[in-house]
Structures are given as structure tokens and as C-alpha cells.
Write a protein that holds these residues in place. Structure first.
Motif, PDB file in Angstrom:
ATOM      1  N   LEU A 235      45.511  32.896  81.956  1.00 37.06           N
ATOM      2  CA  LEU A 235      44.135  33.386  81.862  1.00 37.06           C
ATOM      3  C   LEU A 235      44.124  34.916  81.820  1.00 37.06           C
ATOM      4  CD1 LEU A 235      42.321  30.969  84.342  1.00 37.06           C
ATOM      5  CD2 LEU A 235      42.333  30.889  81.838  1.00 37.06           C
ATOM      6  N   SER A 236      45.015  35.543  82.571  1.00 35.91           N
ATOM      7  CA  SER A 236      45.153  36.993  82.521  1.00 35.91           C
ATOM      8  C   SER A 236      45.596  37.441  81.142  1.00 35.91           C
ATOM      9  CB  SER A 236      46.163  37.453  83.577  1.00 35.91           C
ATOM     10  OG  SER A 236      46.482  38.822  83.422  1.00 35.91           O
ATOM     11  N   LEU A 237      46.485  36.664  80.526  1.00 36.26           N
ATOM     12  CA  LEU A 237      46.939  36.974  79.167  1.00 36.26           C
ATOM     13  C   LEU A 237      45.772  36.937  78.178  1.00 36.26           C
ATOM     14  CD1 LEU A 237      50.155  35.547  77.536  1.00 36.26           C
ATOM     15  CD2 LEU A 237      48.015  35.548  76.275  1.00 36.26           C
ATOM     16  N   GLN A 238      44.875  35.947  78.338  1.00 37.81           N
ATOM     17  CA  GLN A 238      43.701  35.877  77.462  1.00 37.81           C
ATOM     18  C   GLN A 238      42.800  37.095  77.666  1.00 37.81           C
ATOM     19  OE1 GLN A 238      43.666  33.242  75.146  1.00 37.81           O
ATOM     20  NE2 GLN A 238      45.654  33.118  76.163  1.00 37.81           N
ATOM     21  N   MET A 239      42.702  37.524  78.905  1.00 40.80           N
ATOM     22  CA  MET A 239      41.913  38.725  79.206  1.00 40.80           C
ATOM     23  C   MET A 239      42.532  39.942  78.533  1.00 40.80           C
ATOM     24  SD  MET A 239      39.159  39.453  80.847  1.00 40.80           S
ATOM     25  CE  MET A 239      38.286  40.924  81.361  1.00 40.80           C
ATOM     26  N   CYS A 240      43.871  40.011  78.589  1.00 46.13           N
ATOM     27  CA  CYS A 240      44.572  41.132  77.967  1.00 46.13           C
ATOM     28  C   CYS A 240      44.396  41.124  76.457  1.00 46.13           C
ATOM     29  CB  CYS A 240      46.057  41.052  78.327  1.00 46.13           C
ATOM     30  SG  CYS A 240      47.103  42.252  77.484  1.00 46.13           S
ATOM     31  N   TRP A 241      44.432  39.932  75.865  1.00 51.13           N
ATOM     32  CA  TRP A 241      44.383  39.809  74.406  1.00 51.13           C
ATOM     33  C   TRP A 241      43.011  40.200  73.863  1.00 51.13           C
ATOM     34  CZ3 TRP A 241      44.922  34.465  71.524  1.00 51.13           C
ATOM     35  CH2 TRP A 241      44.851  34.678  70.138  1.00 51.13           C
ATOM     36  N   TYR A 242      41.956  39.522  74.331  1.00 54.35           N
ATOM     37  CA  TYR A 242      40.638  39.779  73.746  1.00 54.35           C
ATOM     38  C   TYR A 242      39.527  39.984  74.773  1.00 54.35           C
ATOM     39  CZ  TYR A 242      40.384  34.707  74.512  1.00 54.35           C
ATOM     40  OH  TYR A 242      40.441  33.464  75.073  1.00 54.35           O
ATOM     41  N   GLY A 243      39.677  39.459  75.977  1.00 56.87           N
ATOM     42  CA  GLY A 243      38.619  39.589  76.967  1.00 56.87           C
ATOM     43  C   GLY A 243      38.340  41.018  77.370  1.00 56.87           C
ATOM     44  N   VAL A 244      39.408  41.818  77.434  1.00 59.18           N
ATOM     45  CA  VAL A 244      39.252  43.207  77.867  1.00 59.18           C
ATOM     46  C   VAL A 244      38.377  44.011  76.908  1.00 59.18           C
ATOM     47  CG1 VAL A 244      41.304  44.075  76.658  1.00 59.18           C
ATOM     48  CG2 VAL A 244      40.561  45.168  78.768  1.00 59.18           C
ATOM     49  N   ASN A 245      38.306  43.599  75.648  1.00 55.88           N
ATOM     50  CA  ASN A 245      37.496  44.326  74.666  1.00 55.88           C
ATOM     51  C   ASN A 245      36.007  44.337  75.015  1.00 55.88           C
ATOM     52  OD1 ASN A 245      39.767  44.827  73.171  1.00 55.88           O
ATOM     53  ND2 ASN A 245      39.416  43.193  71.698  1.00 55.88           N
ATOM     54  N   TYR A 246      35.580  43.400  75.854  1.00 55.49           N
ATOM     55  CA  TYR A 246      34.164  43.280  76.184  1.00 55.49           C
ATOM     56  C   TYR A 246      33.825  43.912  77.539  1.00 55.49           C
ATOM     57  CZ  TYR A 246      34.499  40.081  72.288  1.00 55.49           C
ATOM     58  OH  TYR A 246      34.750  39.535  71.046  1.00 55.49           O
ATOM     59  N   LEU A 247      34.826  44.535  78.174  1.00 57.61           N
ATOM     60  CA  LEU A 247      34.567  45.232  79.427  1.00 57.61           C
ATOM     61  C   LEU A 247      33.983  46.616  79.155  1.00 57.61           C
ATOM     62  CD1 LEU A 247      37.823  44.458  81.454  1.00 57.61           C
ATOM     63  CD2 LEU A 247      35.591  43.364  81.695  1.00 57.61           C
ATOM     64  N   PRO A 248      32.998  47.047  79.934  1.00 55.45           N
ATOM     65  CA  PRO A 248      32.433  48.395  79.730  1.00 55.45           C
ATOM     66  C   PRO A 248      33.489  49.493  79.812  1.00 55.45           C
ATOM     67  CG  PRO A 248      31.044  47.110  81.196  1.00 55.45           C
ATOM     68  CD  PRO A 248      32.288  46.307  80.990  1.00 55.45           C
ATOM     69  N   SER A 249      34.489  49.307  80.684  1.00 62.42           N
ATOM     70  CA  SER A 249      35.517  50.325  80.867  1.00 62.42           C
ATOM     71  C   SER A 249      36.430  50.463  79.656  1.00 62.42           C
ATOM     72  CB  SER A 249      36.370  49.997  82.096  1.00 62.42           C
ATOM     73  OG  SER A 249      37.018  48.740  81.934  1.00 62.42           O
ATOM     74  N   ALA A 250      36.381  49.476  78.741  1.00 66.91           N
ATOM     75  CA  ALA A 250      37.280  49.492  77.590  1.00 66.91           C
ATOM     76  C   ALA A 250      36.638  50.069  76.336  1.00 66.91           C
ATOM     77  CB  ALA A 250      37.776  48.075  77.302  1.00 66.91           C
ATOM     78  N   GLN A 251      35.392  50.496  76.432  1.00 68.65           N
ATOM     79  CA  GLN A 251      34.701  50.947  75.220  1.00 68.65           C
ATOM     80  C   GLN A 251      35.303  52.214  74.627  1.00 68.65           C
ATOM     81  OE1 GLN A 251      32.553  48.819  73.758  1.00 68.65           O
ATOM     82  NE2 GLN A 251      33.314  47.613  75.499  1.00 68.65           N
ATOM     83  N   GLU A 252      36.009  52.984  75.440  1.00 62.45           N
ATOM     84  CA  GLU A 252      36.680  54.185  74.931  1.00 62.45           C
ATOM     85  C   GLU A 252      38.173  53.957  74.734  1.00 62.45           C
ATOM     86  OE1 GLU A 252      34.910  56.759  74.014  1.00 62.45           O
ATOM     87  OE2 GLU A 252      33.109  55.709  74.704  1.00 62.45           O
ATOM     88  N   SER A 253      38.583  52.703  74.806  1.00 63.86           N
ATOM     89  CA  SER A 253      40.002  52.386  74.696  1.00 63.86           C
ATOM     90  C   SER A 253      40.539  52.670  73.307  1.00 63.86           C
ATOM     91  CB  SER A 253      40.231  50.906  75.019  1.00 63.86           C
ATOM     92  OG  SER A 253      41.552  50.507  74.697  1.00 63.86           O
ATOM     93  N   VAL A 254      41.759  53.183  73.249  1.00 63.80           N
ATOM     94  CA  VAL A 254      42.409  53.423  71.952  1.00 63.80           C
ATOM     95  C   VAL A 254      42.791  52.115  71.280  1.00 63.80           C
ATOM     96  CG1 VAL A 254      43.284  55.701  72.572  1.00 63.80           C
ATOM     97  CG2 VAL A 254      44.663  53.664  73.072  1.00 63.80           C
TER      98      VAL A 254
END
Length: 260
Positions: A235-254
Motif C-alpha cells: 500500500l505504501s508502494l501505491q502511495m509512492c507511485w501515484y497517491g503522493v501526487n494528490y498530496l498538497p505537499s507534493a504540488q511543488e514536487s519535481v
């Protein structure tokens, strides 16, 4: 020429072959030749689309989230078949087929804009090996996740034995993916690791699987706990793959170039 408009036809043929192959495996008391033939055929059909789409785009189809889902469906077919060949679990082809079909269906229901553009950071030697190695590791660890779910339902010691080999393989490729990503990051952005949200989740996922390996090698945990570690890590892997893209903290992610 194979374009995205053709995808649903290739996906339907591949899905049909995978489903019939899985059915042949389920009704056979031993390893089924037809299950193997049909599963290989379905994976080849899917792979043919990826190759043709690559030629049509004139770039690797790895830029958008939808394009990485293509590779995940393909590699689930490969990983499920390899697991079936090695351990003869009759149900594994059914589960891998379902996962592969679900991700293909997501691409049909949520089509993305696929064009020939490729941002400068992606115009690197490391682009193709980094992403494809990751997708293969995700599919292998996906099979370990399936075994863990089955183990919670009905534990058998050979489930953990099979999961061990899958995790060893998956983590090896996951580590290669992280190393190639670090080298690529150094060339593109000037640093190997920056604790970007995606990198943080990648480290958490990697640590989860290393914890499983450690506990298995030293036999310090119950099967029930080990299964849950595999499930949480996946489940953490799924978060790493695509779930993290929807976190507010990731909006400035490279790493947001992975989104369409």
C-alpha cells in the motif's frame, strides 16, 4: 500505425486471453499447458500495443501516469505467469489477470493526453531503465501482495517461501530503480536525494520490505505479522507511485511530470 485510439481493442483481446488462461489454470489439477499458452499470448498482445504505441509517439510511453499503468498491466502478466510456472499456484493467474485488467480499464475510463512532448529532465539515458525497472519491481511485489492476502485468509508455509523469493527479486529491482533515479537526479537537478515527497515514500516502502526480509531471515515474527508487513508495504508502494501526487505537499514536487 498503432495509436491510443486502438488501445481498447488490444486491451480487450489481452484481457480475454488472460481470463481464459486463468480459467484453464483453475480447472487443471496440475500446471496447464493451455494456461501458459494463453497467458503468454495475452501478454504478447499487450506488449505489441506498447511497442507500436512507442513507435507512434516517437518517444518511450513512460511520461504520464496512464503510460506507466500500461507497463504495470504488462508486467503483471509477466510476473503472474512466472509465479505460476515456479510455484504452480492455480489461482495466481486469476489474481494477476484481474490486477492487469483493472489498470488497463482505468486507462480506458480515464484516457490521458498522449503527445510527443518530453520535458528536458526526461530526455535522459536513465529515463527508460529507471521507470521500466520500477514497473517490473512493482508487479513482482504485487504478486507477493496477493500471496500475503491469501495467507491471511488461509496460511500455508509455502506462501511465505514464495513471497520470500518474490520480495528478494522485487526489492533488488526496486533498489536498482532507486539508485538509477539518484544518478539521474544528480544529472538533472544537481543532487542525488532531496527527500521530495515521492522520494520519502520510496524510502518508507523500501524500509518496509527490508523489515520483512530481516524478520524472515532471523525468524522473529509470526506469519500473520509478516503478511501484514507485506500488505502495508505494498500500500505504501501505491502511495509512492501515484497517491503522493494528490498530496498538497507534493504540488511543488519535481516528480509531477509523471502526471498528464
Amino acid at each position: 500505425m498503432i495509436t491510443w485510439d486502438n488501445f481498447h481493442w488490444f486491451a480487450m483481446v489481452a484481457a480475454l486471453l488472460w481470463i481464459v488462461g486463468a480459467g484453464a489454470a483453475l480447472v487443471s489439477g496440475k500446471r496447464s499447458r493451455w494456461a501458459i499458452i494463453l497467458s503468454v499470448a495475452g501478454t504478447l498482445v499487450f506488449g505489441t500495443f506498447i511497442v507500436g504505441f512507442w513507435i507512434s509517439l516517437q518517444r518511450p510511453p513512460l511520461r504520464t501516469m496512464g503510460e506507466t499503468r500500461l507497463w504495470y498491466s504488462f508486467f503483471m502478466g509477466v510476473s503472474g505467469l512466472l509465479t505460476y510456472l515456479r510455484w504452480k499456484y492455480r489461482w495466481i493467474l486469476a489474481f494477476s489477470a484481474v490486477v492487469g485488467i483493472v489498470f488497463a480499464l482505468l486507462n480506458i475510463l480515464k484516457p490521458e493526453i498522449h503527445d510527443q512532448s518530453l520535458m528536458p529532465a526526461l530526455q535522459s539515458f536513465w529515463f527508460v531503465p529507471h521507470v521500466t525497472v520500477y514497473m517490473f519491481s512493482y508487479s513482482v511485489l504485487g504478486c507477493a501482495f496477493i500471496l500475503a492476502c491469501m495467507g491471511l485468509f488461509r496460511h500455508q508455509e509455502n506462501y511465505l517461501t514464495a513471497a520470500d523469493n518474490l520480495v528478494y527479486t522485487g526489492v533488488a529491482f526496486l533498489t536498482i530503480g532507486m539508485l538509477t533515479g539518484a544518478i539521474w537526479a544528480k544529472a538533472a537537478w544537481g543532487h542525488y536525494w532531496s527527500w521530495d515527497p515521492k522520494e520519502t515514500w520510496a524510502a518508507f516502502t523500501w524500509a518496509g520490505y527490508l523489515l520483512y526480509i530481516h524478520l524472515r531471515l532471523f525468524q522473529r515474527s509470526s506469519p500473520h505479522t509478516l503478511y501484514w508487513i507485506l500488505i502495508v508495504s505494498f500500500l505504501s508502494l501505491q502511495m509512492c507511485w501515484y497517491g503522493v501526487n494528490y498530496l498538497p505537499s507534493a504540488q511543488e514536487s519535481v516528480h509531477l511530470y509523471n502526471r498528464s
